[in-house]
Scaffold this motif. Sequence first.
Motif, PDB file in Angstrom:
ATOM      1  N   ILE A  94       0.863  -1.185   0.000  1.00 20.41           N
ATOM      2  CA  ILE A  94       0.000   0.000   0.000  1.00 20.41           C
ATOM      3  C   ILE A  94       0.894   1.227   0.000  1.00 20.41           C
ATOM      4  CG2 ILE A  94      -1.720   1.348   1.252  1.00 20.41           C
ATOM      5  CD1 ILE A  94      -2.874  -1.175   2.374  1.00 20.41           C
ATOM      6  N   TRP A  95       0.870   1.956  -1.078  1.00 21.76           N
ATOM      7  CA  TRP A  95       1.618   3.213  -1.153  1.00 21.76           C
ATOM      8  C   TRP A  95       0.650   4.342  -0.816  1.00 21.76           C
ATOM      9  CZ3 TRP A  95       5.391   4.640  -5.691  1.00 21.76           C
ATOM     10  CH2 TRP A  95       5.971   5.895  -5.434  1.00 21.76           C
ATOM     11  N   ALA A  96       0.931   5.046   0.270  1.00 14.34           N
ATOM     12  CA  ALA A  96       0.118   6.192   0.680  1.00 14.34           C
ATOM     13  C   ALA A  96       0.918   7.463   0.436  1.00 14.34           C
ATOM     14  CB  ALA A  96      -0.254   6.074   2.160  1.00 14.34           C
ATOM     15  N   GLY A  97       0.337   8.385  -0.326  1.00 13.94           N
ATOM     16  CA  GLY A  97       1.086   9.603  -0.630  1.00 13.94           C
ATOM     17  C   GLY A  97       0.322  10.521  -1.543  1.00 13.94           C
ATOM     18  N   GLY A  98       1.078  11.151  -2.459  1.00  9.95           N
ATOM     19  CA  GLY A  98       0.460  12.112  -3.359  1.00  9.95           C
ATOM     20  C   GLY A  98       1.403  12.502  -4.469  1.00  9.95           C
ATOM     21  N   SER A  99       1.081  13.608  -5.121  1.00 13.32           N
ATOM     22  CA  SER A  99       1.764  13.991  -6.355  1.00 13.32           C
ATOM     23  C   SER A  99       3.226  14.362  -6.159  1.00 13.32           C
ATOM     24  CB  SER A  99       1.025  15.167  -6.996  1.00 13.32           C
ATOM     25  OG  SER A  99       1.094  16.312  -6.158  1.00 13.32           O
ATOM     26  N   ARG A 100       3.575  14.869  -4.983  1.00 18.73           N
ATOM     27  CA  ARG A 100       4.938  15.378  -4.808  1.00 18.73           C
ATOM     28  C   ARG A 100       5.995  14.285  -4.975  1.00 18.73           C
ATOM     29  NH1 ARG A 100       4.914  17.720   1.209  1.00 18.73           N
ATOM     30  NH2 ARG A 100       3.048  18.686   0.363  1.00 18.73           N
ATOM     31  N   SER A 101       5.632  13.036  -4.744  1.00 19.23           N
ATOM     32  CA  SER A 101       6.592  11.929  -4.911  1.00 19.23           C
ATOM     33  C   SER A 101       6.786  11.541  -6.367  1.00 19.23           C
ATOM     34  CB  SER A 101       6.120  10.698  -4.125  1.00 19.23           C
ATOM     35  OG  SER A 101       6.075  10.969  -2.740  1.00 19.23           O
ATOM     36  N   PHE A 102       5.980  12.130  -7.256  1.00 14.50           N
ATOM     37  CA  PHE A 102       5.994  11.748  -8.672  1.00 14.50           C
ATOM     38  C   PHE A 102       6.483  12.865  -9.586  1.00 14.50           C
ATOM     39  CE2 PHE A 102       3.208   8.844  -6.606  1.00 14.50           C
ATOM     40  CZ  PHE A 102       3.236   7.668  -7.329  1.00 14.50           C
TER      41      PHE A 102
ATOM     42  N   VAL B  88      -7.903   7.579   8.096  1.00  8.81           N
ATOM     43  CA  VAL B  88      -7.434   7.016   6.823  1.00  8.81           C
ATOM     44  C   VAL B  88      -7.387   5.493   6.918  1.00  8.81           C
ATOM     45  CG1 VAL B  88      -5.421   6.771   5.310  1.00  8.81           C
ATOM     46  CG2 VAL B  88      -6.152   9.039   6.043  1.00  8.81           C
ATOM     47  N   ALA B  89      -6.873   4.972   8.027  1.00  4.79           N
ATOM     48  CA  ALA B  89      -6.798   3.525   8.207  1.00  4.79           C
ATOM     49  C   ALA B  89      -8.184   2.889   8.155  1.00  4.79           C
ATOM     50  CB  ALA B  89      -6.117   3.201   9.536  1.00  4.79           C
ATOM     51  N   ILE B  90      -9.155   3.553   8.768  1.00  8.08           N
ATOM     52  CA  ILE B  90     -10.528   3.036   8.761  1.00  8.08           C
ATOM     53  C   ILE B  90     -11.094   3.051   7.353  1.00  8.08           C
ATOM     54  CG2 ILE B  90     -12.883   3.498   9.560  1.00  8.08           C
ATOM     55  CD1 ILE B  90     -11.605   4.579  12.160  1.00  8.08           C
ATOM     56  N   ARG B  91     -10.882   4.146   6.638  1.00  3.30           N
ATOM     57  CA  ARG B  91     -11.380   4.243   5.257  1.00  3.30           C
ATOM     58  C   ARG B  91     -10.760   3.162   4.374  1.00  3.30           C
ATOM     59  NH1 ARG B  91     -13.258   9.080   2.834  1.00  3.30           N
ATOM     60  NH2 ARG B  91     -14.614  10.196   4.294  1.00  3.30           N
ATOM     61  N   VAL B  92      -9.474   2.963   4.514  1.00  3.08           N
ATOM     62  CA  VAL B  92      -8.775   1.967   3.690  1.00  3.08           C
ATOM     63  C   VAL B  92      -9.289   0.568   4.016  1.00  3.08           C
ATOM     64  CG1 VAL B  92      -6.538   0.894   3.220  1.00  3.08           C
ATOM     65  CG2 VAL B  92      -6.722   3.386   3.353  1.00  3.08           C
ATOM     66  N   ALA B  93      -9.439   0.281   5.305  1.00  6.20           N
ATOM     67  CA  ALA B  93      -9.915  -1.051   5.703  1.00  6.20           C
ATOM     68  C   ALA B  93     -11.307  -1.334   5.170  1.00  6.20           C
ATOM     69  CB  ALA B  93      -9.904  -1.167   7.227  1.00  6.20           C
ATOM     70  N   GLU B  94     -12.127  -0.312   5.074  1.00  6.93           N
ATOM     71  CA  GLU B  94     -13.513  -0.479   4.635  1.00  6.93           C
ATOM     72  C   GLU B  94     -13.682  -0.417   3.123  1.00  6.93           C
ATOM     73  OE1 GLU B  94     -15.532   2.575   6.785  1.00  6.93           O
ATOM     74  OE2 GLU B  94     -15.625   1.429   8.654  1.00  6.93           O
TER      75      GLU B  94
ATOM     76  N   TRP C 130     -11.944  15.087   3.476  1.00  7.23           N
ATOM     77  CA  TRP C 130     -12.435  15.785   4.672  1.00  7.23           C
ATOM     78  C   TRP C 130     -12.262  17.295   4.522  1.00  7.23           C
ATOM     79  CZ3 TRP C 130      -9.160  11.388   5.502  1.00  7.23           C
ATOM     80  CH2 TRP C 130      -9.854  10.247   5.886  1.00  7.23           C
ATOM     81  N   PRO C 131     -13.029  17.916   3.643  1.00  9.33           N
ATOM     82  CA  PRO C 131     -12.885  19.360   3.410  1.00  9.33           C
ATOM     83  C   PRO C 131     -13.184  20.165   4.680  1.00  9.33           C
ATOM     84  CG  PRO C 131     -14.916  18.542   2.408  1.00  9.33           C
ATOM     85  CD  PRO C 131     -14.132  17.341   2.845  1.00  9.33           C
ATOM     86  N   GLY C 132     -12.291  21.092   4.961  1.00 11.02           N
ATOM     87  CA  GLY C 132     -12.502  21.996   6.089  1.00 11.02           C
ATOM     88  C   GLY C 132     -12.266  21.392   7.456  1.00 11.02           C
ATOM     89  N   GLN C 133     -11.883  20.138   7.553  1.00 12.98           N
ATOM     90  CA  GLN C 133     -11.695  19.480   8.854  1.00 12.98           C
ATOM     91  C   GLN C 133     -10.222  19.554   9.274  1.00 12.98           C
ATOM     92  OE1 GLN C 133     -13.843  15.814   9.634  1.00 12.98           O
ATOM     93  NE2 GLN C 133     -14.967  16.023   7.708  1.00 12.98           N
TER      94      GLN C 133
ATOM     95  N   PRO D 261      -5.252  12.732   1.941  1.00 12.48           N
ATOM     96  CA  PRO D 261      -5.927  14.041   1.957  1.00 12.48           C
ATOM     97  C   PRO D 261      -4.946  15.201   2.117  1.00 12.48           C
ATOM     98  CG  PRO D 261      -6.945  12.505   3.513  1.00 12.48           C
ATOM     99  CD  PRO D 261      -5.653  11.893   3.073  1.00 12.48           C
ATOM    100  N   LEU D 262      -5.339  16.326   1.563  1.00 13.99           N
ATOM    101  CA  LEU D 262      -4.684  17.608   1.786  1.00 13.99           C
ATOM    102  C   LEU D 262      -5.725  18.559   2.355  1.00 13.99           C
ATOM    103  CD1 LEU D 262      -2.584  17.850  -1.504  1.00 13.99           C
ATOM    104  CD2 LEU D 262      -1.661  17.546   0.810  1.00 13.99           C
TER     105      LEU D 262
END
Length: 467
Positions: free
Chosen positions: A231-239, A429-435, A408-411, A369-370
């Motif tokens: 599972i790679w967790a990240g975003g655009s900056r690594s690419f 995030v862990a809960i979302r991924v598991a589900e 999670w906008p605004g959170q 998320p950002l």
Amino acid sequence: MKQGPKSRGWLIASIAFWTGISGLACSAMAPIQAERTETVETAADETPATPPEAASDPATVARAPLAQAFETATRAAELAQSASTADDWSAVATAWSEAIVALQAVPLDSPEWLFAQRKTREYLTNQAIALEQAEVAARLAIFPTLGNEVLDEQLALYLSYIATFDTPDILVVGSSRALQGLNPQILQQRLALQGHDLQVYNFAVNGATAQVVSFVLRQLLTPEQLPEMIIWAGGSRSFNSGRFDRTFAKILESPGYAAVQTGDRPEFDPARPLAATVDIADDSTDEVSRPNAPKAQVTPINDINGYGFWAVNEVFDPSNYYTRFPRVAGLYDGTYSAFNLNGVQTVSFRAIVAFARANDMPFVFVNLPLSTDYLDNTRLLYERQFQQFMTQEASRTGFTVVDLLQGWPGQNNLFADPSHLNRVGAAQVAIRVAEDTTIPWALISDPTPADSDEDETTGAAAGEESD
């Protein structure tokens, strides 16, 4: 390897600290010690009986544990002045523990009770320092440094994890955003609730790009150390191939990278136990040492836990954060400098996906998320390009994408800063991924036995999430 100056620096600082503690312990103990001396002198002829009224006096009852606490604290401070090995520092920590136990024996109705509680706080701090020193002394540098302290530490922790639990079923990789953005223990607990008995480790490294992740998975780790799912967790900056990859450049210059190129791989050698001291690890005449390969420096104690996760408690508050750090608009953000998704990072990413497929390892990418505050129009434009890129890559090669970019906008309560999650966010995030039902958990999972203690697992998960 020569680590003398650095190791002795730690020791000198420790001696100075503990010398001060020793003075405090002795001064605090002086009145009781004087009284006990008088008692010893009287005892040469006859030990006087304690008057019944004195035996019931709370102050008299409190005096014995206080004396024991101060004496033990003095012993701990004295031991610390000559401590150098893990066993030495463990003895120091044990002494502080005994002093704490003695302080807690002071009765609640004693006038000395409040003083004992405050002294307990000090001794707990001293014990924590001793335990940290024991870990530093025991941590054997098992491989030449790879030019990144967190990578060196993660490697040692990961091999220790494997020695303890065996190779994990799921390995989380990525940069600092993954390091503090996906809690492996909560993911493991949530999967267990769904009947998937899977072990999870977070091997994220600060500054990791696709090139760094590719090196770790395809070159550094041995086949036996690889998981069943990535599972790679990240975003655009690594690419972003338009940005200079400092992290990978340091790896390329490191002794560890040179060792890998000669066929060397990190693993625990039974002839060099993990509890070996720094002095033993530094001994260049040790026959089992790798010849001519400087070992990694003993890494500083940090907050990465035994599962590779860094729990960050800070909460992002823009009104306070930007009084300490400048607000940088996306137009001037170096992360997106010369934004390019068609260069060397993409080549490395595709090599990772092909490697996973060739080894029958399901591959999952979680777009973390950002914060809404971070995603201004410029950054959002680049992130949309990355989302489209990742969708196309997944469609072409068949891996799974979980997109939580604007989950999670605004959170702000889920973030530690504009682009990094905190402990609460990492749990979510862990809960979302598991589900997520698109992730093929069943491919790597044996059904949890029907007679398993589900209540115990549920309680553990609930307790972790509530922290």
